[in-house]
Design a protein around this motif. Structure first.
Motif, PDB file in Angstrom:
ATOM      1  N   ILE A 343       0.860  -1.185   0.000  1.00 51.97           N
ATOM      2  CA  ILE A 343       0.000   0.000   0.000  1.00 51.97           C
ATOM      3  C   ILE A 343       0.889   1.225   0.000  1.00 51.97           C
ATOM      4  O   ILE A 343       1.784   1.356   0.843  1.00 51.97           O
ATOM      5  CB  ILE A 343      -0.916  -0.010   1.237  1.00 51.97           C
ATOM      6  CG1 ILE A 343      -1.811  -1.257   1.209  1.00 51.97           C
ATOM      7  CG2 ILE A 343      -1.756   1.250   1.307  1.00 51.97           C
ATOM      8  CD1 ILE A 343      -2.206  -1.746   2.570  1.00 51.97           C
ATOM      9  N   THR A 344       0.667   2.126  -0.968  1.00 53.11           N
ATOM     10  CA  THR A 344       1.471   3.339  -1.101  1.00 53.11           C
ATOM     11  C   THR A 344       0.735   4.505  -0.453  1.00 53.11           C
ATOM     12  O   THR A 344      -0.455   4.707  -0.690  1.00 53.11           O
ATOM     13  CB  THR A 344       1.716   3.666  -2.584  1.00 53.11           C
ATOM     14  OG1 THR A 344       2.262   2.521  -3.232  1.00 53.11           O
ATOM     15  CG2 THR A 344       2.690   4.831  -2.721  1.00 53.11           C
ATOM     16  N   THR A 345       1.453   5.292   0.355  1.00 54.34           N
ATOM     17  CA  THR A 345       0.839   6.421   1.059  1.00 54.34           C
ATOM     18  C   THR A 345       1.652   7.683   0.848  1.00 54.34           C
ATOM     19  O   THR A 345       2.775   7.648   0.332  1.00 54.34           O
ATOM     20  CB  THR A 345       0.748   6.144   2.572  1.00 54.34           C
ATOM     21  OG1 THR A 345       2.054   6.293   3.171  1.00 54.34           O
ATOM     22  CG2 THR A 345       0.218   4.749   2.851  1.00 54.34           C
ATOM     23  N   THR A 346       1.076   8.812   1.249  1.00 56.74           N
ATOM     24  CA  THR A 346       1.874  10.019   1.350  1.00 56.74           C
ATOM     25  C   THR A 346       2.971   9.772   2.389  1.00 56.74           C
ATOM     26  O   THR A 346       2.916   8.813   3.150  1.00 56.74           O
ATOM     27  CB  THR A 346       0.999  11.208   1.777  1.00 56.74           C
ATOM     28  OG1 THR A 346       0.312  10.862   2.999  1.00 56.74           O
ATOM     29  CG2 THR A 346      -0.014  11.547   0.705  1.00 56.74           C
ATOM     30  N   ILE A 375      11.243  11.842  -0.489  1.00 59.68           N
ATOM     31  CA  ILE A 375      10.476  13.031  -0.862  1.00 59.68           C
ATOM     32  C   ILE A 375       8.999  12.959  -0.499  1.00 59.68           C
ATOM     33  O   ILE A 375       8.490  13.798   0.252  1.00 59.68           O
ATOM     34  CB  ILE A 375      10.623  13.298  -2.376  1.00 59.68           C
ATOM     35  CG1 ILE A 375      12.100  13.526  -2.720  1.00 59.68           C
ATOM     36  CG2 ILE A 375       9.789  14.501  -2.807  1.00 59.68           C
ATOM     37  CD1 ILE A 375      12.370  13.672  -4.192  1.00 59.68           C
ATOM     38  N   ASP A 376       8.283  11.929  -1.017  1.00 61.40           N
ATOM     39  CA  ASP A 376       6.826  12.050  -0.956  1.00 61.40           C
ATOM     40  C   ASP A 376       6.053  10.772  -0.687  1.00 61.40           C
ATOM     41  O   ASP A 376       4.823  10.796  -0.698  1.00 61.40           O
ATOM     42  CB  ASP A 376       6.313  12.655  -2.271  1.00 61.40           C
ATOM     43  CG  ASP A 376       6.692  11.833  -3.495  1.00 61.40           C
ATOM     44  OD1 ASP A 376       7.366  10.801  -3.340  1.00 61.40           O
ATOM     45  OD2 ASP A 376       6.312  12.235  -4.617  1.00 61.40           O
ATOM     46  N   ARG A 377       6.717   9.623  -0.442  1.00 61.56           N
ATOM     47  CA  ARG A 377       5.970   8.385  -0.294  1.00 61.56           C
ATOM     48  C   ARG A 377       6.504   7.501   0.818  1.00 61.56           C
ATOM     49  O   ARG A 377       7.710   7.461   1.080  1.00 61.56           O
ATOM     50  CB  ARG A 377       5.986   7.577  -1.607  1.00 61.56           C
ATOM     51  CG  ARG A 377       5.068   8.121  -2.697  1.00 61.56           C
ATOM     52  CD  ARG A 377       5.248   7.295  -3.966  1.00 61.56           C
ATOM     53  NE  ARG A 377       4.270   7.626  -4.993  1.00 61.56           N
ATOM     54  CZ  ARG A 377       4.384   8.624  -5.836  1.00 61.56           C
ATOM     55  NH1 ARG A 377       5.448   9.424  -5.763  1.00 61.56           N
ATOM     56  NH2 ARG A 377       3.445   8.857  -6.745  1.00 61.56           N
ATOM     57  N   SER A 378       5.573   6.776   1.429  1.00 64.83           N
ATOM     58  CA  SER A 378       5.912   5.672   2.330  1.00 64.83           C
ATOM     59  C   SER A 378       5.197   4.426   1.822  1.00 64.83           C
ATOM     60  O   SER A 378       4.214   4.517   1.079  1.00 64.83           O
ATOM     61  CB  SER A 378       5.480   5.984   3.766  1.00 64.83           C
ATOM     62  OG  SER A 378       6.227   7.057   4.294  1.00 64.83           O
ATOM     63  N   PHE A 379       5.677   3.256   2.262  1.00 66.65           N
ATOM     64  CA  PHE A 379       5.138   1.995   1.760  1.00 66.65           C
ATOM     65  C   PHE A 379       4.823   1.069   2.929  1.00 66.65           C
ATOM     66  O   PHE A 379       5.621   0.905   3.844  1.00 66.65           O
ATOM     67  CB  PHE A 379       6.119   1.338   0.796  1.00 66.65           C
ATOM     68  CG  PHE A 379       6.367   2.164  -0.433  1.00 66.65           C
ATOM     69  CD1 PHE A 379       5.527   2.051  -1.535  1.00 66.65           C
ATOM     70  CD2 PHE A 379       7.397   3.082  -0.480  1.00 66.65           C
ATOM     71  CE1 PHE A 379       5.728   2.831  -2.661  1.00 66.65           C
ATOM     72  CE2 PHE A 379       7.618   3.869  -1.602  1.00 66.65           C
ATOM     73  CZ  PHE A 379       6.777   3.741  -2.705  1.00 66.65           C
TER      74      PHE A 379
END
Length: 396
Positions: A343-346, A375-379
């Motif tokens: 699941i990809t999140t901000t 920069i812009d994503r957490s997993f």
């Protein structure tokens, strides 16, 4: 559109289902003229079926040779939201290996919204570490997959890395470790190593209690095998809670035995390790002021898109964000590690947050942070495989 059968293929009467009656079959080299493309029983990761114009029966598309063809006026948006996800999941299951070999700087793929805008509709998301106009393989704006026209979106995600922290002694004190009972989100480490991650949730199995974190946090030395068990007496590993008062490796009484773990080198859906708790009352399944209640199963993951989420990590403390994409396949650490169903999140995490549990606004557990970019994503890797396949359960 006529397609060619490449294996013995059952003719299902009345429904695109393995439970439907079957009175005949097609042999290899037979031709099927497609009357409709529908979603039915999933077989080997493929849920797409064809209705034959001639006999009205349904045939599983996995037994058909042709994949990339167009049926005029057949678009992904013609299907229900649930079936759009199943079609896109089938597409990624079948083509992900091809993408990894053909797309320059490929970092993974996912199901999400084009340009992260929910008004533009579902899309196949292609992740690349850097967009280059001179790429040897340009991703077209649309793909034709088993007759269906599907839009694509190429997103730059930079380099994705695991979010353990490699030099614990130089970090700030982690005050979450001073709670009693301990809440989720504080630190945990293997005292033999000079780095840490985040402790996850308390689980129960066979009347014993356990605490989770990531495999790559507690069992990094075993990643090449992708598997750890304490049943072999030679495998003695322990975890402990570092804190301002207790730096790693200084208090043997604080250590708890690591009993099991699996990593993506073993199976791409896992990155967990569990420690057996000496006293389960010392740990509480609580993030900030929210008790964890329930979890997302695989069938629920699609509902997460655009939802608000929160976490508490050993480095970042409490963070809020939202879900961008689901059912992602990603490549971490310069492509050396592959994870599926991510699941990809901000961005809600930093190094040191690996293992941090992530919940929705109601306290329902989604999964654990495994990595992110700068920069812009957490997993997040989902929690449900620990229940479905490893028989661990959430407890109070």
């Amino acid at each position: 559109m006529k397609v060619t059968v490449n294996k013995n293929l059952n003719a299902r009467i009345g429904a695109a289902s393995t439970f439907a009656a079957c009175e005949s079959y097609k042999t290899p080299s037979s031709i099927i003229e497609i009357d409709d493309v529908v979603v039915g029983t999933e077989i080997d990761g493929n849920a797409i079926w064809y209705k034959n114009k001639e006999d009205g029966n349904y045939y599983w598309s996995g037994g058909v040779e042709d994949i990339e063809f167009e049926i005029i006026n057949l678009f992904l948006e013609n299907y229900t939201s649930e079936n759009q996800y199943k079609i896109l999941e089938t597409l990624t299951n079948i083509n992900e290996f091809y993408f990894s070999k053909k797309i320059k700087l490929y970092s993974g793929c996912a199901i999400g919204d084009k340009n992260s805008d929910p008004h533009l509709g579902y899309s196949l998301i292609i992740y690349v570490s850097k967009k280059e106009s001179n790429s040897s393989f340009q991703v077209p704006p649309f793909l034709f997959f088993r007759g269906i026209k599907i839009q694509t979106d190429v997103q730059e995600v930079n380099i994705i890395n695991q979010h353990d922290y490699k030099d614990y002694e130089k970090t700030i004190p982690i005050y979450l470790d001073n709670d009693s009972p301990l809440k989720m989100g504080g630190s945990i480490c293997n005292p033999k190593k000079n780095y840490y991650g985040t402790r996850g949730v308390k689980l129960t199995k066979n009347n014993k209690y356990y605490l989770t974190s990531c495999f790559h946090v507690l069992l990094n030395d075993y990643i090449d095998t992708g598997y750890f068990t304490s049943s072999d007496n030679s495998n003695k590993e322990g975890g402990e809670f570092p804190s301002k008062q207790r730096r790693f490796g200084t208090d043997k009484s604080s250590q708890i035995p690591i009993v099991e773990g699996k990593h993506s080198k073993f199976s791409s859906i896992y990155d967990y390790a569990v420690c057996e708790l000496k006293n389960p009352l010392d740990v509480r399944n609580k993030i900030a002021d929210k008790e964890i209640s329930g979890f997302y199963g695989k069938a629920d993951i699609a509902d997460l898109k655009n939802k608000k989420i929160e976490t508490v990590g050993a480095t970042s403390f409490r963070q809020e964000g939202s879900v961008l994409d689901v059912f992602a396949t990603i490549y971490l650490n310069d492509g050396k590690l592959k994870f599926s169903n991510v699941i990809t999140t901000t961005k809600i995490s930093m190094p040191g947050d690996s293992g941090a549990p992530v919940i929705d606004e109601g306290g329902r557990l989604i999964g654990f942070i495994i990595g992110g970019n700068e920069i812009d994503r957490s997993f997040i890797i989902p929690f449900y495989p620990l229940v479905y396949f490893q028989n661990y359960f959430l407890t109070s």
